[in-house]
Design a protein around this motif. Sequence first.
Motif, PDB file in Angstrom:
ATOM      1  N   TYR A  19      -8.387  33.691  51.787  1.00  0.00           N
ATOM      2  CA  TYR A  19      -7.373  33.791  52.825  1.00  0.00           C
ATOM      3  C   TYR A  19      -6.016  34.013  52.174  1.00  0.00           C
ATOM      4  N   PRO A  20      -5.223  34.933  52.675  1.00  0.00           N
ATOM      5  CA  PRO A  20      -3.993  35.306  51.979  1.00  0.00           C
ATOM      6  C   PRO A  20      -2.869  34.276  52.040  1.00  0.00           C
ATOM      7  N   SER A  21      -2.985  33.236  52.826  1.00  0.00           N
ATOM      8  CA  SER A  21      -1.917  32.233  52.816  1.00  0.00           C
ATOM      9  C   SER A  21      -2.361  31.035  51.986  1.00  0.00           C
ATOM     10  N   LEU A  22      -1.412  30.169  51.696  1.00  0.00           N
ATOM     11  CA  LEU A  22      -1.671  28.955  50.935  1.00  0.00           C
ATOM     12  C   LEU A  22      -1.587  27.764  51.880  1.00  0.00           C
ATOM     13  N   ARG A  23      -2.446  26.785  51.680  1.00  0.00           N
ATOM     14  CA  ARG A  23      -2.406  25.595  52.523  1.00  0.00           C
ATOM     15  C   ARG A  23      -1.518  24.531  51.908  1.00  0.00           C
ATOM     16  N   GLN A  24      -0.563  24.095  52.699  1.00  0.00           N
ATOM     17  CA  GLN A  24       0.329  23.006  52.312  1.00  0.00           C
ATOM     18  C   GLN A  24      -0.153  21.744  53.015  1.00  0.00           C
ATOM     19  N   PHE A  25      -0.191  20.658  52.278  1.00  0.00           N
ATOM     20  CA  PHE A  25      -0.506  19.359  52.863  1.00  0.00           C
ATOM     21  C   PHE A  25       0.772  18.534  52.897  1.00  0.00           C
ATOM     22  N   THR A  26       1.035  17.913  54.026  1.00  0.00           N
ATOM     23  CA  THR A  26       2.180  17.023  54.167  1.00  0.00           C
ATOM     24  C   THR A  26       1.649  15.624  54.435  1.00  0.00           C
ATOM     25  N   GLU A  60      13.898   5.147  55.360  1.00  0.00           N
ATOM     26  CA  GLU A  60      12.682   4.404  55.667  1.00  0.00           C
ATOM     27  C   GLU A  60      11.394   5.084  55.212  1.00  0.00           C
ATOM     28  N   CYS A  61      11.417   6.411  55.098  1.00  0.00           N
ATOM     29  CA  CYS A  61      10.173   7.127  54.831  1.00  0.00           C
ATOM     30  C   CYS A  61      10.435   8.384  54.013  1.00  0.00           C
ATOM     31  N   ALA A  62       9.349   8.993  53.592  1.00  0.00           N
ATOM     32  CA  ALA A  62       9.431  10.259  52.869  1.00  0.00           C
ATOM     33  C   ALA A  62       8.275  11.141  53.319  1.00  0.00           C
ATOM     34  N   PHE A  63       8.526  12.445  53.335  1.00  0.00           N
ATOM     35  CA  PHE A  63       7.482  13.431  53.571  1.00  0.00           C
ATOM     36  C   PHE A  63       7.218  14.110  52.237  1.00  0.00           C
ATOM     37  N   VAL A  64       5.996  14.026  51.777  1.00  0.00           N
ATOM     38  CA  VAL A  64       5.612  14.684  50.539  1.00  0.00           C
ATOM     39  C   VAL A  64       4.787  15.901  50.919  1.00  0.00           C
ATOM     40  N   ARG A  65       5.245  17.053  50.470  1.00  0.00           N
ATOM     41  CA  ARG A  65       4.547  18.312  50.741  1.00  0.00           C
ATOM     42  C   ARG A  65       4.054  18.867  49.426  1.00  0.00           C
ATOM     43  N   PHE A  66       2.786  19.300  49.406  1.00  0.00           N
ATOM     44  CA  PHE A  66       2.270  19.861  48.176  1.00  0.00           C
ATOM     45  C   PHE A  66       1.185  20.884  48.433  1.00  0.00           C
ATOM     46  N   LEU A  67       1.002  21.734  47.414  1.00  0.00           N
ATOM     47  CA  LEU A  67      -0.072  22.712  47.376  1.00  0.00           C
ATOM     48  C   LEU A  67      -1.012  22.281  46.266  1.00  0.00           C
TER      49      LEU A  67
END
Length: 164
Positions: A19-26, A60-67
């Motif tokens: 698939y030509p896109s990349l999946r990001q997980f948050t 209070e929080c953080a969003f971690v996004r990664f490939l």
Amino acid sequence: MSTGGESGTDYLTMRGRDYPSLRQFTVFLENRVGQLLEIVRRFEGSNVRIVALSINDATECAFVRFLLSDPEQGREILERAGLALIESDLIGIELPTGPQPLLRVCTALLQAEVNIVQAYPLLNTPNDRPAVALMTDNIEMAMETLSRKNFHILTENDLKFNDE
């Protein structure tokens, strides 16, 4: 019943293949010491590597996004850990040679009236060339525009490591 043979749909690019896109997980984390380390350690002993990382921090929080180098296995690891995930599609672009490569990418997307929502560098690329991951407000238009202008779009297979 038609199988889409003449529709122009390329079934080899469906999710789970190339698939030509990349999946990001948050992942949502409490803003406490050691929380990021706990997530990174989840991949210890596996073939999954983090190939891009972004952290949006608040009080209070953080969003971690990664490939990840292997999104399927990575998702399983994160789900087994009981983490709530948000999965999004991003575009991976190998930056062209020459002066101001980001200017060329941004100009191409501006001409197509596509906005960049998120951007961060990729740590691993197939040709050891600089690359970025972009979330846009219209991924299909962005990919079509960048392809038409001969930018090299990265796939999930491009992020795999040779020793996997």
